[in-house]
Design an enzyme around this catalytic site. Structure first.
Site, short mmCIF file in Angstrom:
data_model
loop_
_atom_site.label_atom_id
_atom_site.label_comp_id
_atom_site.label_asym_id
_atom_site.label_seq_id
_atom_site.Cartn_x
_atom_site.Cartn_y
_atom_site.Cartn_z
N SER A 140 0.76 -1.28 0.10
CA SER A 140 0.13 0.08 -0.17
C SER A 140 0.96 1.29 0.06
O SER A 140 1.81 1.22 0.82
CB SER A 140 -0.84 0.01 1.21
OG SER A 140 -1.61 1.11 1.47
N TYR A 153 -1.67 -1.41 10.19
CA TYR A 153 -1.79 -1.88 8.58
C TYR A 153 -0.49 -1.61 7.93
O TYR A 153 0.08 -2.48 7.04
CB TYR A 153 -3.24 -1.12 7.92
CG TYR A 153 -3.16 -1.42 6.72
CD1 TYR A 153 -3.92 -2.49 6.18
CD2 TYR A 153 -2.86 -0.24 5.61
CE1 TYR A 153 -4.00 -2.45 4.76
CE2 TYR A 153 -3.29 -0.57 4.21
CZ TYR A 153 -3.93 -1.69 3.63
OH TYR A 153 -4.08 -1.77 2.43
P1 NDP Z 1 -11.74 -5.61 -0.30
O1 NDP Z 1 -12.21 -5.55 1.08
O2 NDP Z 1 -12.77 -4.80 -1.35
O3 NDP Z 1 -11.48 -7.09 -0.73
C1 NDP Z 1 -10.67 -7.99 -0.10
C2 NDP Z 1 -10.84 -9.34 -0.49
O4 NDP Z 1 -9.84 -10.15 0.11
C3 NDP Z 1 -12.10 -10.10 -0.56
O5 NDP Z 1 -12.02 -10.85 -1.76
C4 NDP Z 1 -11.83 -11.03 0.65
O6 NDP Z 1 -12.82 -12.35 0.43
C5 NDP Z 1 -10.65 -11.34 0.84
N1 NDP Z 1 -10.12 -11.81 2.00
C6 NDP Z 1 -9.99 -11.03 3.11
N2 NDP Z 1 -9.55 -11.88 4.32
C7 NDP Z 1 -9.29 -13.14 3.44
C8 NDP Z 1 -8.64 -14.20 4.13
N3 NDP Z 1 -8.18 -14.23 5.19
N4 NDP Z 1 -8.35 -15.29 3.07
C9 NDP Z 1 -8.79 -15.02 1.76
N5 NDP Z 1 -9.20 -14.01 1.34
C10 NDP Z 1 -9.57 -13.09 2.26
O7 NDP Z 1 -10.24 -5.06 -0.47
P2 NDP Z 1 -9.30 -4.44 -1.74
O8 NDP Z 1 -9.73 -5.02 -2.90
O9 NDP Z 1 -9.71 -2.86 -1.68
O10 NDP Z 1 -8.09 -4.75 -1.04
C11 NDP Z 1 -7.20 -5.90 -1.81
C12 NDP Z 1 -5.81 -5.78 -1.44
O11 NDP Z 1 -5.23 -4.19 -1.92
C13 NDP Z 1 -5.56 -5.71 0.01
O12 NDP Z 1 -4.46 -6.33 0.22
C14 NDP Z 1 -5.32 -4.35 0.45
O13 NDP Z 1 -4.61 -4.12 1.44
C15 NDP Z 1 -4.61 -3.84 -0.86
N6 NDP Z 1 -5.01 -2.23 -0.85
C16 NDP Z 1 -6.02 -1.99 -1.16
C17 NDP Z 1 -6.38 -0.48 -1.23
C18 NDP Z 1 -7.43 0.48 -1.52
O14 NDP Z 1 -7.64 1.53 -1.14
N7 NDP Z 1 -8.56 -0.25 -1.36
C19 NDP Z 1 -4.98 0.42 -1.21
C20 NDP Z 1 -3.79 -0.19 -1.12
C21 NDP Z 1 -3.52 -1.51 -0.74
P3 NDP Z 1 -13.89 -12.52 1.39
O15 NDP Z 1 -15.04 -11.35 0.93
O16 NDP Z 1 -14.39 -13.93 0.81
O17 NDP Z 1 -13.56 -12.55 2.60
#
Ligand code: NDP
Length: 245
Positions: A140, A153
């Site tokens: 991030s 985080y």
């Molecule tokens: P979302 O919350 O929209 O989606 C998160 C995803 O991760 C979902 O598909 C969820 O699945 C899955 N997930 C969560 N916990 C687990 C777990 N223990 N095992 C397997 N799957 C899991 O997040 P984003 O799409 O925004 O984020 C994606 C990545 O990008 C993350 O690593 C985040 O830190 C990073 N990021 C995001 C930013 C942002 O502004 N959005 C900025 C910088 C980095 P389920 O619903 O089934 O739990």
């Protein structure tokens, strides 16, 4: 869609950035494994969209924090598609509170998913990825702006960057690249949840392009690293944030 003969496993691809990534990699010809932890319905919808467009996809439940579940996830991938070439570590959670107020349970949960989860998947990928493969981790850009409440985080994402750079060195000789993509704020549930419209607007303006990132912005960057054009980029942290920092 014309198949490229390669297989991509995208953790956390039921929603948000991961879902967009799964769709983009499928459009680029990868057979895709759509992983989720709890959102079975949305994961199935992503896989259905891929198949309706002529691609190949399966869904596979696995909590990335659980090492045995991650082994089973790779087993399922190999069973379905015969191997794995690209792994994207997108599963992640973000819990915000000042360090003085951060509770033990939330600390442990954040470490378990963001750091241990990425480690579990990287370890298995290092053991099982076919030569010439790609590992792409999600960090991030908030690391660079040091925002209050983001401490835990940020700590997990800084650790992910460390793992990325060392693993790139350790996979010498196999033609496998390991990189991280560090988005700025992206319009997904993870970012938008619990934020006022004013705060969202302010954070959107932190970069000189003056908008939030969209999942497609990040999917393009990951697709570049996963595809033939990105092969010479290795051991790098690519900050995709509109110029925020
Ligand atoms: P979302 O919350 O929209 O989606 C998160 C995803 O991760 C979902 O598909 C969820 O699945 C899955 N997930 C969560 N916990 C687990 C777990 N223990 N095992 C397997 N799957 C899991 O997040 P984003 O799409 O925004 O984020 C994606 C990545 O990008 C993350 O690593 C985040 O830190 C990073 N990021 C995001 C930013 C942002 O502004 N959005 C900025 C910088 C980095 P389920 O619903 O089934 O739990």
């Amino acid at each position: 869609m014309s198949e490229n003969g390669k297989v991509a496993l995208v953790t956390g691809s039921s929603r948000g950035i991961g879902a967009e990534l799964a769709l983009r990699l499928a459009a680029d010809g990868f057979k895709v494994v759509v992983n989720y932890a709890g959102s079975a319905g949305p994961a199935q919808q992503v896989a259905d969209r891929i198949k309706e467009a002529g691609g190949a996809a399966i869904v596979a439940q696995a909590d990335v924090a659980d090492p045995a579940a991650v082994v089973a996830l790779f087993d399922a991938t190999e069973q379905a598609f015969g191997g794995v070439d690209v792994v994207v570590n997108c599963a992640g959670i973000m819990k915000l509170a000042k360090i003085a107020e951060f509770d033990d349970q939330t600390f442990d949960q954040t470490i378990a998913v963001n750091l241990k989860g990425t480690f579990n998947v990287c370890r298995e990928a290092a053991r099982r990825l076919r030569d010439g493969g790609r590992i792409i981790n999600l960090s991030s850009s908030v690391i660079g702006v040091r925002l209050p409440t983001y401490g835990v985080y940020i700590a997990t994402k800084a650790a992910v960057e460390g793992l990325t750079q060392v693993l790139a060195q350790e996979l010498r000789g196999r033609g496998i690249s390991v990189n991280a993509v560090a988005p700025g704020p992206v319009a997904t549930a993870l970012f938008l949840k619990d934020k006022s419209p004013e705060l969202i607007e302010r954070m959107a303006k932190m970069n000189p392009l003056e908008r939030l990132g969209q999942p497609e912005d990040i999917a393009r960057v990951v697709a570049f690293l996963a595809g033939p054009e990105g092969g010479w980029v290795n051991g790098q942290i690519l900050r995709a944030n509109g110029g925020m920092c």
